[in-house]
Structures are given as structure tokens and as C-alpha cells.
Design a protein around this motif. Structure first.
Motif, PDB file in Angstrom:
ATOM      1  N   LEU A  74      -7.969   5.845  -4.060  1.00  0.00           N
ATOM      2  CA  LEU A  74      -9.301   5.876  -4.676  1.00  0.00           C
ATOM      3  C   LEU A  74      -9.665   4.525  -5.304  1.00  0.00           C
ATOM      4  O   LEU A  74     -10.840   4.216  -5.472  1.00  0.00           O
ATOM      5  CB  LEU A  74      -9.369   6.983  -5.736  1.00  0.00           C
ATOM      6  CG  LEU A  74     -10.771   7.541  -6.025  1.00  0.00           C
ATOM      7  CD1 LEU A  74     -11.268   8.394  -4.862  1.00  0.00           C
ATOM      8  CD2 LEU A  74     -10.778   8.359  -7.302  1.00  0.00           C
ATOM      9  N   GLY A  75      -8.657   3.724  -5.620  1.00  0.00           N
ATOM     10  CA  GLY A  75      -8.918   2.382  -6.147  1.00  0.00           C
ATOM     11  C   GLY A  75      -9.685   1.510  -5.169  1.00  0.00           C
ATOM     12  O   GLY A  75     -10.395   0.586  -5.567  1.00  0.00           O
ATOM     13  N   THR A  76      -9.571   1.823  -3.860  1.00  0.00           N
ATOM     14  CA  THR A  76     -10.306   1.040  -2.857  1.00  0.00           C
ATOM     15  C   THR A  76     -11.810   1.267  -2.986  1.00  0.00           C
ATOM     16  O   THR A  76     -12.604   0.360  -2.725  1.00  0.00           O
ATOM     17  CB  THR A  76      -9.839   1.383  -1.426  1.00  0.00           C
ATOM     18  OG1 THR A  76     -10.126   2.763  -1.136  1.00  0.00           O
ATOM     19  CG2 THR A  76      -8.350   1.131  -1.260  1.00  0.00           C
ATOM     20  N   ILE A  77     -12.213   2.474  -3.381  1.00  0.00           N
ATOM     21  CA  ILE A  77     -13.644   2.752  -3.563  1.00  0.00           C
ATOM     22  C   ILE A  77     -14.162   1.992  -4.787  1.00  0.00           C
ATOM     23  O   ILE A  77     -15.293   1.492  -4.795  1.00  0.00           O
ATOM     24  CB  ILE A  77     -13.899   4.264  -3.738  1.00  0.00           C
ATOM     25  CG1 ILE A  77     -13.346   5.036  -2.546  1.00  0.00           C
ATOM     26  CG2 ILE A  77     -15.394   4.547  -3.896  1.00  0.00           C
ATOM     27  CD1 ILE A  77     -13.516   6.544  -2.651  1.00  0.00           C
ATOM     28  N   LEU A 106      -7.535  -3.371   1.048  1.00  0.00           N
ATOM     29  CA  LEU A 106      -7.747  -1.955   0.745  1.00  0.00           C
ATOM     30  C   LEU A 106      -6.646  -1.133   1.411  1.00  0.00           C
ATOM     31  O   LEU A 106      -6.650  -0.910   2.631  1.00  0.00           O
ATOM     32  CB  LEU A 106      -9.141  -1.519   1.232  1.00  0.00           C
ATOM     33  CG  LEU A 106     -10.316  -2.392   0.721  1.00  0.00           C
ATOM     34  CD1 LEU A 106     -11.643  -1.891   1.267  1.00  0.00           C
ATOM     35  CD2 LEU A 106     -10.339  -2.438  -0.806  1.00  0.00           C
ATOM     36  N   GLY A 107      -5.655  -0.723   0.617  1.00  0.00           N
ATOM     37  CA  GLY A 107      -4.512   0.024   1.126  1.00  0.00           C
ATOM     38  C   GLY A 107      -4.747   1.521   1.017  1.00  0.00           C
ATOM     39  O   GLY A 107      -5.259   2.001   0.013  1.00  0.00           O
ATOM     40  N   GLY A 108      -4.351   2.262   2.047  1.00  0.00           N
ATOM     41  CA  GLY A 108      -4.577   3.711   2.038  1.00  0.00           C
ATOM     42  C   GLY A 108      -6.028   4.018   1.709  1.00  0.00           C
ATOM     43  O   GLY A 108      -6.335   4.909   0.919  1.00  0.00           O
ATOM     44  N   ALA A 109      -6.935   3.257   2.330  1.00  0.00           N
ATOM     45  CA  ALA A 109      -8.349   3.299   1.941  1.00  0.00           C
ATOM     46  C   ALA A 109      -8.978   4.668   2.187  1.00  0.00           C
ATOM     47  O   ALA A 109      -8.745   5.296   3.218  1.00  0.00           O
ATOM     48  CB  ALA A 109      -9.126   2.226   2.702  1.00  0.00           C
ATOM     49  N   PRO A 162     -14.458 -11.011   3.206  1.00  0.00           N
ATOM     50  CA  PRO A 162     -13.303 -10.711   4.067  1.00  0.00           C
ATOM     51  C   PRO A 162     -12.531  -9.495   3.538  1.00  0.00           C
ATOM     52  O   PRO A 162     -12.185  -9.430   2.347  1.00  0.00           O
ATOM     53  CB  PRO A 162     -12.455 -11.988   3.968  1.00  0.00           C
ATOM     54  CG  PRO A 162     -13.392 -13.046   3.499  1.00  0.00           C
ATOM     55  CD  PRO A 162     -14.413 -12.365   2.651  1.00  0.00           C
ATOM     56  N   THR A 163     -12.284  -8.548   4.436  1.00  0.00           N
ATOM     57  CA  THR A 163     -11.666  -7.276   4.030  1.00  0.00           C
ATOM     58  C   THR A 163     -10.537  -6.915   4.984  1.00  0.00           C
ATOM     59  O   THR A 163     -10.730  -6.895   6.198  1.00  0.00           O
ATOM     60  CB  THR A 163     -12.709  -6.140   4.033  1.00  0.00           C
ATOM     61  OG1 THR A 163     -13.804  -6.505   3.179  1.00  0.00           O
ATOM     62  CG2 THR A 163     -12.103  -4.837   3.529  1.00  0.00           C
ATOM     63  N   LEU A 164      -9.363  -6.644   4.406  1.00  0.00           N
ATOM     64  CA  LEU A 164      -8.219  -6.167   5.177  1.00  0.00           C
ATOM     65  C   LEU A 164      -7.934  -4.721   4.789  1.00  0.00           C
ATOM     66  O   LEU A 164      -7.690  -4.434   3.617  1.00  0.00           O
ATOM     67  CB  LEU A 164      -6.982  -7.032   4.898  1.00  0.00           C
ATOM     68  CG  LEU A 164      -5.661  -6.518   5.501  1.00  0.00           C
ATOM     69  CD1 LEU A 164      -5.697  -6.556   7.027  1.00  0.00           C
ATOM     70  CD2 LEU A 164      -4.466  -7.330   4.976  1.00  0.00           C
ATOM     71  N   TYR A 165      -7.965  -3.842   5.763  1.00  0.00           N
ATOM     72  CA  TYR A 165      -7.531  -2.460   5.551  1.00  0.00           C
ATOM     73  C   TYR A 165      -6.066  -2.381   5.961  1.00  0.00           C
ATOM     74  O   TYR A 165      -5.704  -2.703   7.098  1.00  0.00           O
ATOM     75  CB  TYR A 165      -8.349  -1.490   6.404  1.00  0.00           C
ATOM     76  CG  TYR A 165      -9.783  -1.314   5.942  1.00  0.00           C
ATOM     77  CD1 TYR A 165     -10.098  -0.383   4.944  1.00  0.00           C
ATOM     78  CD2 TYR A 165     -10.809  -2.073   6.488  1.00  0.00           C
ATOM     79  CE1 TYR A 165     -11.408  -0.227   4.509  1.00  0.00           C
ATOM     80  CE2 TYR A 165     -12.122  -1.921   6.056  1.00  0.00           C
ATOM     81  CZ  TYR A 165     -12.408  -0.999   5.069  1.00  0.00           C
ATOM     82  OH  TYR A 165     -13.707  -0.844   4.630  1.00  0.00           O
ATOM     83  N   LEU A 166      -5.216  -1.976   5.030  1.00  0.00           N
ATOM     84  CA  LEU A 166      -3.791  -1.760   5.311  1.00  0.00           C
ATOM     85  C   LEU A 166      -3.535  -0.263   5.251  1.00  0.00           C
ATOM     86  O   LEU A 166      -3.590   0.341   4.170  1.00  0.00           O
ATOM     87  CB  LEU A 166      -2.931  -2.486   4.265  1.00  0.00           C
ATOM     88  CG  LEU A 166      -2.509  -3.921   4.568  1.00  0.00           C
ATOM     89  CD1 LEU A 166      -1.758  -4.512   3.386  1.00  0.00           C
ATOM     90  CD2 LEU A 166      -1.638  -3.989   5.819  1.00  0.00           C
ATOM     91  N   MET A 167      -3.276   0.330   6.415  1.00  0.00           N
ATOM     92  CA  MET A 167      -3.163   1.785   6.492  1.00  0.00           C
ATOM     93  C   MET A 167      -1.828   2.182   7.128  1.00  0.00           C
ATOM     94  O   MET A 167      -1.370   1.552   8.094  1.00  0.00           O
ATOM     95  CB  MET A 167      -4.300   2.368   7.349  1.00  0.00           C
ATOM     96  CG  MET A 167      -5.699   2.004   6.897  1.00  0.00           C
ATOM     97  SD  MET A 167      -6.186   2.734   5.307  1.00  0.00           S
ATOM     98  CE  MET A 167      -6.274   4.482   5.711  1.00  0.00           C
ATOM     99  N   HIS A 180       1.641  -8.851   4.835  1.00  0.00           N
ATOM    100  CA  HIS A 180       0.311  -8.858   5.452  1.00  0.00           C
ATOM    101  C   HIS A 180      -0.777  -9.201   4.434  1.00  0.00           C
ATOM    102  O   HIS A 180      -1.704  -9.966   4.729  1.00  0.00           O
ATOM    103  CB  HIS A 180       0.010  -7.492   6.082  1.00  0.00           C
ATOM    104  CG  HIS A 180       0.803  -7.213   7.322  1.00  0.00           C
ATOM    105  ND1 HIS A 180       0.620  -7.921   8.492  1.00  0.00           N
ATOM    106  CD2 HIS A 180       1.788  -6.304   7.572  1.00  0.00           C
ATOM    107  CE1 HIS A 180       1.459  -7.459   9.418  1.00  0.00           C
ATOM    108  NE2 HIS A 180       2.178  -6.491   8.881  1.00  0.00           N
ATOM    109  N   SER A 181      -0.668  -8.626   3.242  1.00  0.00           N
ATOM    110  CA  SER A 181      -1.741  -8.820   2.256  1.00  0.00           C
ATOM    111  C   SER A 181      -1.732 -10.232   1.670  1.00  0.00           C
ATOM    112  O   SER A 181      -2.791 -10.847   1.489  1.00  0.00           O
ATOM    113  CB  SER A 181      -1.650  -7.771   1.141  1.00  0.00           C
ATOM    114  OG  SER A 181      -0.388  -7.796   0.502  1.00  0.00           O
ATOM    115  N   ILE A 182      -0.546 -10.767   1.384  1.00  0.00           N
ATOM    116  CA  ILE A 182      -0.464 -12.131   0.837  1.00  0.00           C
ATOM    117  C   ILE A 182      -0.968 -13.140   1.874  1.00  0.00           C
ATOM    118  O   ILE A 182      -1.729 -14.060   1.542  1.00  0.00           O
ATOM    119  CB  ILE A 182       0.978 -12.460   0.384  1.00  0.00           C
ATOM    120  CG1 ILE A 182       1.316 -11.671  -0.890  1.00  0.00           C
ATOM    121  CG2 ILE A 182       1.158 -13.964   0.142  1.00  0.00           C
ATOM    122  CD1 ILE A 182       2.772 -11.740  -1.315  1.00  0.00           C
TER     123      ILE A 182
END
Length: 271
Positions: free
Chosen positions: A97-100, A118-121, A206-211, A255-257
Motif C-alpha cells: 500500500l506504500g506504493t499508492i 514500487l515493490g509488490g505494487a 521514471p518508475t520501476l515495478y519490482l514484483m 535491481h532497485s539500487i
């Protein structure tokens, strides 16, 4: 620390000018980032915070607690902390929920957001999760909130490999009081209309979704959104569930760094 500010911790890097702000999900706290701190603080300044009613922010905002929460009010708490530390802009890393909340902050103040991880978005509640929210709404005055939270945690993170994440979130959720849980629970009803708007209006950030590949409740709508947004990309972690920063911290950090470093200002990279 001021009782009008969220509880937060900072880690200062000796040379980097870039800040990374970590935003946890509902029922969590800044402690869920314990597997990120060591790797991240080698490269950036860090700001970790506990959202209102969570972790060590759970005794604050007594006057605010009388009013219903919205994603906007919860997000403005974070902007206050940024202003307090004179952080003009930062990279944001969120889970669940932090991604929202991060996406809401980017809507309210896009100039403050350099990039988003945005992890577990959560980009849409599917039919199963909507039914869960409706059932929870009907039962929230009857059933102890921890029963509800444990049920939600199990439905979202059902696999044996997700046990650590499940237990971590349940442990943190115990620090919420019943009233606080209900306020955050009501926010779930705002998710779909808000995310429909976010899907239709992409921001040039720029947005990275990490799922996690096994995050069966949330990965499909993210895949759909990424195909429509030119500033977004998806990295899928195999054999991983919803709370990917806890389940596969090394891959999450790598990946995120790398993504944040790609989106640093040239002078920050030189430093």
C-alpha cells in the motif's frame, strides 16, 4: 522529535547528495526495510519513516485521529518530514500500500520525486481482494482486527516461502489499535477509483515495478499498466511473493539500487 511529525530515522552518506525515502505498507513500519539499509546506505542518504498510527508514530496525531484518513492526508505527513529536513527532491521506494502513497505524493508534488521503485505494487484490487475488503468492512466491528489482519496476510501471502513476510507484517500490525486499523482499512475502498485515475494519467517520472512472480493478486494489473506507460518498467522476481524486499532482499536491492543510480543527477553520480 516534534509530535506533529512522523517518527523517522535518517542515515547520512559522506558524499552523496541523493536521498532515498522508504514508505512501508498498511500494518507495517519502517522496520520492514531492515534488509535494505546496509546495501542502500553505501550509496545514498536514507530517510525511513513510520506512517501515522504505525510503528513509533502510533501515539502521535491524537487530534487528527478523530478524522477519516485519505491517501492525500497520509501523503502530506511525508511532505512535512521532507520539508523539515529541507529535502527538495528524492527517490522513493515503497512496498504494497506504500506504493499508492508514493504515487499520490508524485501527483501532489511531482517536482519532489526523482524516481519511484514500487515493490509488490497495488495498482488494482481484483475481485477476490474486493470481496475480502467488503467482508472485512461488514465484520470489522464484530471480529477482532488481528483476526482480520491475519486472514488478509494469509490470503495475500499464502505460500510457505512467504511465511517470514507474513509473520513480520502480523507482528507489526499488533502495534496498531483497533480504531487505527479501521481508519486504514477504510482507505482500501479508495484504491480502485484512485488507481484507475493513475492508470489513465501517467507521470513523466521514471518508475520501476519490482514484483514477485508469485504475487498472484497484484502482478497481472501491473503487467497491463506497464504496457501502457512509457516511463515505467517491470522486473519480475522468480519464486517470490508479495513482500519481495523481505523474501528476496539481494535481488530487490540489486535491481532497485541500479535503477536509482541510472536516474541520479550527473553531479550526484560524480560524488
Amino acid at each position: 522529535m516534534s509530535d506533529t511529525l512522523l517518527f523517522h530515522k535518517t542515515y547520512h552518506h559522506p558524499s552523496s547528495k541523493d536521498w532515498v525515502v522508504f514508505v512501508h505498507g498498511a500494518g507495517g513500519s519502517s522496520s520492514i526495510w531492515f534488509k535494505q539499509i546496509k546495501a542502500y546506505k553505501q550509496h545514498f542518504n536514507l530517510l525511513l519513516l513510520d506512517l501515522r498510527g504505525h510503528g513509533k508514530s502510533n501515539t502521535m496525531f491524537q487530534d487528527m485521529m478523530k478524522n477519516p484518513y485519505t491517501f492525500k492526508t497520509v501523503t502530506q505527513d511525508i511532505l512535512q518530514v521532507l520539508n523539515h529536513h529541507k529535502i527538495q527532491s528524492a527517490h522513493f521506494v515503497g512496498i504494497s500500500l506504500g506504493t499508492i502513497i508514493i504515487r499520490t505524493l508524485a501527483e501532489l508534488a511531482p517536482e519532489r520525486v526523482k524516481s519511484m521503485v514500487l515493490g509488490g505494487a497495488v495498482t488494482r484490487l481484483n475481485t477476490r481482494s474486493q470481496l475480502l475488503v467488503q467482508a472485512g468492512n461488514l465484520c470489522k466491528h464484530i471480529i477482532p482486527y488481528m483476526w482480520l489482519y491475519q486472514l488478509f496476510a494469509y490470503v495475500v501471502m499464502p505460500q510457505r516461502t512467504q511465511k517470514e513476510s507474513r509473520l513480520l507484517f502480523v507482528r507489526e500490525a499488533r502495534k496498531l489499535c483497533q480504531k487505527e486499523f479501521k481508519r486504514w482499512f477504510k482507505l482500501a475502498a479508495d484504491v480502485n477509483p484512485l488507481m484507475k485515475y493513475f492508470k489513465e494519467k501517467e507521470l513523466a517520472i521514471p518508475t520501476l515495478y519490482l514484483m514477485g512472480g508469485n504475487d498472484y493478486m497484484f502482478i497481472k494489473p501491473v503487467k497491463e499498466m506497464v504496457t501502457q506507460h512509457k516511463h515505467s518498467r517491470l522486473t519480475e522476481l522468480e519464486n517470490c511473493g508479495h513482500v519481495c524486499n523481505v523474501e528476496q532482499p539481494d535481488e530487490f536491492n540489486q535491481h532497485s539500487i541500479a535503477f536509482i543510480q541510472q536516474n541520479q543527477a550527473p553531479q550526484a553520480m560524480a560524488g
